[in-house]
Write a protein that holds these residues in place. Sequence first.
Motif, mmCIF file in Angstrom:
data_model
loop_
_atom_site.group_PDB
_atom_site.id
_atom_site.type_symbol
_atom_site.label_atom_id
_atom_site.label_comp_id
_atom_site.label_asym_id
_atom_site.label_seq_id
_atom_site.Cartn_x
_atom_site.Cartn_y
_atom_site.Cartn_z
ATOM 1 N N ALA A 108 -7.951 -2.183 -14.656
ATOM 2 C CA ALA A 108 -8.545 -1.748 -13.400
ATOM 3 C C ALA A 108 -7.557 -1.917 -12.243
ATOM 4 O O ALA A 108 -7.389 -1.021 -11.408
ATOM 5 C CB ALA A 108 -9.820 -2.546 -13.133
ATOM 6 N N VAL A 109 -6.882 -3.089 -12.221
ATOM 7 C CA VAL A 109 -5.927 -3.336 -11.133
ATOM 8 C C VAL A 109 -4.766 -2.343 -11.207
ATOM 9 O O VAL A 109 -4.355 -1.761 -10.198
ATOM 10 C CB VAL A 109 -5.417 -4.792 -11.190
ATOM 11 C CG1 VAL A 109 -4.249 -4.988 -10.249
ATOM 12 C CG2 VAL A 109 -6.534 -5.744 -10.838
ATOM 13 N N GLY A 111 -4.793 0.616 -12.486
ATOM 14 C CA GLY A 111 -5.224 1.964 -12.156
ATOM 15 C C GLY A 111 -5.496 2.163 -10.676
ATOM 16 O O GLY A 111 -5.277 3.247 -10.140
ATOM 17 N N ARG A 112 -5.992 1.075 -9.991
ATOM 18 C CA ARG A 112 -6.357 1.237 -8.592
ATOM 19 C C ARG A 112 -5.182 1.079 -7.642
ATOM 20 O O ARG A 112 -5.220 1.584 -6.531
ATOM 21 C CB ARG A 112 -7.408 0.181 -8.214
ATOM 22 C CG ARG A 112 -8.801 0.531 -8.687
ATOM 23 C CD ARG A 112 -9.654 -0.704 -8.724
ATOM 24 N NE ARG A 112 -11.041 -0.364 -9.007
ATOM 25 C CZ ARG A 112 -11.957 -0.232 -8.047
ATOM 26 N NH1 ARG A 112 -11.634 -0.412 -6.796
ATOM 27 N NH2 ARG A 112 -13.201 0.078 -8.355
ATOM 28 N N SER A 113 -4.149 0.327 -8.074
ATOM 29 C CA SER A 113 -3.059 0.039 -7.147
ATOM 30 C C SER A 113 -2.285 1.313 -6.828
ATOM 31 O O SER A 113 -2.055 2.149 -7.696
ATOM 32 C CB SER A 113 -2.108 -0.983 -7.755
ATOM 33 O OG SER A 113 -2.821 -2.142 -8.089
ATOM 34 N N ALA A 114 -1.901 1.448 -5.569
ATOM 35 C CA ALA A 114 -1.048 2.563 -5.165
ATOM 36 C C ALA A 114 0.392 2.078 -5.238
ATOM 37 O O ALA A 114 0.896 1.437 -4.320
ATOM 38 C CB ALA A 114 -1.398 3.005 -3.755
ATOM 39 N N TRP A 115 1.028 2.336 -6.399
ATOM 40 C CA TRP A 115 2.405 1.879 -6.557
ATOM 41 C C TRP A 115 3.312 2.709 -5.655
ATOM 42 O O TRP A 115 3.130 3.909 -5.497
ATOM 43 C CB TRP A 115 2.856 2.011 -8.006
ATOM 44 C CG TRP A 115 1.953 1.287 -8.954
ATOM 45 C CD1 TRP A 115 1.084 1.839 -9.831
ATOM 46 C CD2 TRP A 115 1.813 -0.120 -9.091
ATOM 47 N NE1 TRP A 115 0.420 0.857 -10.518
ATOM 48 C CE2 TRP A 115 0.846 -0.345 -10.082
ATOM 49 C CE3 TRP A 115 2.413 -1.224 -8.470
ATOM 50 C CZ2 TRP A 115 0.453 -1.622 -10.477
ATOM 51 C CZ3 TRP A 115 2.019 -2.485 -8.868
ATOM 52 C CH2 TRP A 115 1.062 -2.679 -9.854
ATOM 53 N N THR B 5 1.504 3.702 -14.960
ATOM 54 C CA THR B 5 0.198 3.188 -15.375
ATOM 55 C C THR B 5 0.035 3.217 -16.896
ATOM 56 O O THR B 5 -0.576 2.315 -17.464
ATOM 57 C CB THR B 5 -0.906 4.011 -14.700
ATOM 58 O OG1 THR B 5 -0.563 4.162 -13.327
ATOM 59 C CG2 THR B 5 -2.236 3.311 -14.799
#
Lengths: 166, 102
Positions: A108-109, A111-115, B5
Motif C-alpha cells: 500500500a505504501v 503504491g501510494r507514494s509519489a516517487w 513499484t
Amino acid sequence: VSGETVIFYLLAAITLASGAVVVTSSNIVHAAAALVPAFLGVTGLYILLNAEFVAGIQVLIYAGAITVLILFAIMLTEGGTGLGGRQRNEQAWAGAVVAACMAGLLIAVAGRSAWAPPPAGATPPSYTPGAIGQSFLRQNILVFEGTSIVLLVSLMGAILIARRED
Amino acid sequence: VLGLTHYLVVAALLFALGLFAVVTRRNSVTILMGVELMLNAANINLVAFNKYAAPQAMQGQVFALIVITLAACEAAVGLALVLAAYRTLETVYVDEINIMKW
C-alpha cells in the motif's frame, strides 16, 4: 507487452514460488535446495535493473556459499531432512496474518507514494565493476573499511563459537 | 511499463515470506533461511531505487554489496551458534532452547 515485462513476471514468479517452498516445506533439505532458484530469480531481477556486478556477486555468495553453508549446518545437526519432527510452531495462523499484514502495508505504501521521477536528460553511468570499485574507495571508504573489520571479527567469532572445547 | 513499484511489490512479498518463516519455523536453520530471504528483499529495494530514483549515484548498488557481505557474516556466525547450541543442548528447535527463560 514488452519482452522486459514478460521476463520480469517470470523471474518474480520463480523467486516467489521458490520462496514459498523455502518457508513451507517440511523437508528442510528441500527448503535449502529451493533457496537456489529463489536467489537466482533475484539475480535475474538485478540484471533487469542493470546491476550486473551485484548479480555476479549474488550468484557467488548467495547461490554458492550461503546455500552450501546452510546444507552443511543441516547435515551437522540432528534429524537430517527433518521429516521426523514438527517443523512449524503453533503460531502458524498468527504468523501468516502478521506476514500478510506486513506485505499489505508495504505494498500500500509503495503504491501510494509519489516517487520523485528520475532526473531527465542526463544519461546514467554504466555500473561497471571499475566504477563501483571507485565508488567504494572514494566516497564510501569508511563503510568499506568498517565492513572489512566486521568480516574479520565475524570470521574469528564463528571459529571461536563453533570450536569444540577440550 | 515496468516501474519502481513492480520491484517494490516483489520485494514486499519476498520480505513477507521471510517474515513468515522467521515467526513460524521451529528449526533454527530454517529461521536463518527466512532471514536470508528478507535480506534479499531489502537488496532488491536498494538496487531498484538506485536505478529509478537516483541513477547518477551508485549508492544503492554499493549498499546492496555491503548487505550481501554482512549477510555472509550473519550466516557464518548464526550457523556457528546453531552448531554450538546443538552441541550443548542437543536440539536445534528454538522452542526447546529455553534454559535462559525464567
